[in-house]
Structures are given as structure tokens and as C-alpha cells.
Design a protein around this motif. Structure first.
Motif, PDB file in Angstrom:
ATOM      1  N   MET A 169      50.596  51.467 -10.978  1.00  0.00           N
ATOM      2  CA  MET A 169      49.882  52.700 -10.711  1.00  0.00           C
ATOM      3  C   MET A 169      48.762  52.434  -9.720  1.00  0.00           C
ATOM      4  N   VAL A 170      48.552  53.390  -8.858  1.00  0.00           N
ATOM      5  CA  VAL A 170      47.405  53.394  -7.966  1.00  0.00           C
ATOM      6  C   VAL A 170      46.621  54.656  -8.309  1.00  0.00           C
ATOM      7  N   ILE A 171      45.348  54.492  -8.624  1.00  0.00           N
ATOM      8  CA  ILE A 171      44.516  55.639  -8.968  1.00  0.00           C
ATOM      9  C   ILE A 171      44.207  56.416  -7.691  1.00  0.00           C
ATOM     10  N   THR A 172      44.565  57.694  -7.711  1.00  0.00           N
ATOM     11  CA  THR A 172      44.332  58.559  -6.547  1.00  0.00           C
ATOM     12  C   THR A 172      43.424  59.734  -6.884  1.00  0.00           C
ATOM     13  N   LYS A 173      43.186  59.966  -8.159  1.00  0.00           N
ATOM     14  CA  LYS A 173      42.336  61.072  -8.601  1.00  0.00           C
ATOM     15  C   LYS A 173      41.461  60.614  -9.757  1.00  0.00           C
ATOM     16  N   ARG A 174      40.299  61.233  -9.850  1.00  0.00           N
ATOM     17  CA  ARG A 174      39.431  60.947 -10.988  1.00  0.00           C
ATOM     18  C   ARG A 174      38.773  62.235 -11.462  1.00  0.00           C
ATOM     19  N   ASN A 217      45.610  46.170 -16.869  1.00  0.00           N
ATOM     20  CA  ASN A 217      45.388  45.146 -15.866  1.00  0.00           C
ATOM     21  C   ASN A 217      44.878  45.806 -14.580  1.00  0.00           C
ATOM     22  N   VAL A 218      43.808  45.276 -14.030  1.00  0.00           N
ATOM     23  CA  VAL A 218      43.280  45.793 -12.772  1.00  0.00           C
ATOM     24  C   VAL A 218      43.540  44.749 -11.691  1.00  0.00           C
ATOM     25  N   ILE A 219      44.318  45.125 -10.679  1.00  0.00           N
ATOM     26  CA  ILE A 219      44.644  44.208  -9.589  1.00  0.00           C
ATOM     27  C   ILE A 219      43.518  44.177  -8.559  1.00  0.00           C
ATOM     28  N   HIS A 220      43.023  45.348  -8.205  1.00  0.00           N
ATOM     29  CA  HIS A 220      41.946  45.437  -7.220  1.00  0.00           C
ATOM     30  C   HIS A 220      41.049  46.620  -7.584  1.00  0.00           C
ATOM     31  N   MET A 221      39.753  46.393  -7.664  1.00  0.00           N
ATOM     32  CA  MET A 221      38.814  47.415  -8.096  1.00  0.00           C
ATOM     33  C   MET A 221      38.457  48.396  -6.982  1.00  0.00           C
ATOM     34  N   GLY A 222      38.420  47.984  -5.767  1.00  0.00           N
ATOM     35  CA  GLY A 222      38.025  48.878  -4.683  1.00  0.00           C
ATOM     36  C   GLY A 222      36.528  48.844  -4.461  1.00  0.00           C
ATOM     37  N   PHE A 223      36.085  49.622  -3.486  1.00  0.00           N
ATOM     38  CA  PHE A 223      34.684  49.633  -3.083  1.00  0.00           C
ATOM     39  C   PHE A 223      33.847  50.460  -4.045  1.00  0.00           C
ATOM     40  N   LYS A 224      32.695  49.945  -4.452  1.00  0.00           N
ATOM     41  CA  LYS A 224      31.801  50.668  -5.348  1.00  0.00           C
ATOM     42  C   LYS A 224      30.364  50.404  -4.920  1.00  0.00           C
ATOM     43  N   ASP A 225      29.630  51.487  -4.679  1.00  0.00           N
ATOM     44  CA  ASP A 225      28.223  51.367  -4.308  1.00  0.00           C
ATOM     45  C   ASP A 225      27.420  52.442  -5.041  1.00  0.00           C
ATOM     46  N   GLU A 226      26.182  52.674  -4.618  1.00  0.00           N
ATOM     47  CA  GLU A 226      25.340  53.665  -5.283  1.00  0.00           C
ATOM     48  C   GLU A 226      25.922  55.070  -5.167  1.00  0.00           C
ATOM     49  N   MET A 227      26.567  55.376  -4.047  1.00  0.00           N
ATOM     50  CA  MET A 227      27.178  56.695  -3.872  1.00  0.00           C
ATOM     51  C   MET A 227      28.298  56.918  -4.894  1.00  0.00           C
ATOM     52  N   GLU A 228      29.067  55.875  -5.148  1.00  0.00           N
ATOM     53  CA  GLU A 228      30.143  55.961  -6.134  1.00  0.00           C
ATOM     54  C   GLU A 228      29.560  56.190  -7.530  1.00  0.00           C
TER      55      GLU A 228
END
Length: 95
Positions: free
Chosen positions: A1-6, A44-55
Motif C-alpha cells: 500500500m502507498v498512502i495517498t490520502k489522510r 511495516n513502514v518502508i519509507h516514511m516520507g518528508f515531515k516538517d513543521e508544516m506537516e
């Protein structure tokens, strides 16, 4: 799965799903063919992606809007929506 919505509220639900996604590497096979799920289903998380203060601000704003303002809960805390989801899944399995 790839998360595309939250923080998604599918039509017909009074609760929200924290995540929605598509099957990797196939993607969205037909329009709106999104699989919705909650954190306990992530094993299982393969790649978390970019996360900063805006996220982090986005997450807080979404929780404020859905939980505080609209008084919604995640689907995993709604027995009624979980039952509706189970019926929906059973019907889909019969097709």
C-alpha cells in the motif's frame, strides 16, 4: 500500500479514516478505488516520507476540524460504522 490520502471521510460515514491508499505498484485501477484503513493495520513502514513543521501543523488542524469542531472519531472507535463497513465488505466479496 502507498498512502495517498489522510483524514478522509468517505460518503455515508460519520467517522473518518486516518489513511487511504492504493496497492503498490498497481495504483488506482479505477476511479475512487481507494482502500481506507487505520494505524493498527499498518505492520511495516518502508519509507516514511518528508515531515516538517508544516506537516505537523496539518495533522493538528485536521484533528481540530474533525475531532473538536465536527465531533467525529476515527472509524476504529465507532461500532456502528465498523459494522456498516463489514456489511459493505461482505457485499463486495459476493460480487
Amino acid at each position: 500500500m502507498v498512502i495517498t490520502k489522510r483524514y478522509t471521510v468517505p460518503t455515508g460515514y460519520q467517522t473518518f479514516f486516518p489513511y487511504g491508499g492504493v496497492v503498490y505498484p498497481v495504483g488506482e485501477m479505477k476511479k475512487d478505488a481507494i482502500l481506507y484503513f487505520t494505524e493498527p493495520l499498518i505492520t511495516n513502514v518502508i519509507h516514511m516520507g518528508f515531515k516538517d513543521e508544516m506537516e505537523e501543523a496539518f495533522e493538528l488542524l485536521m484533528k481540530e476540524e474533525l475531532v473538536i469542531e465536527k465531533k467525529m472519531t476515527s472509524i476504529e472507535f465507532s461500532a456502528q460504522d465498523m459494522q456498516s463497513l463489514q456489511v459493505e465488505m461482505e457485499r463486495a466479496g459476493e460480487r
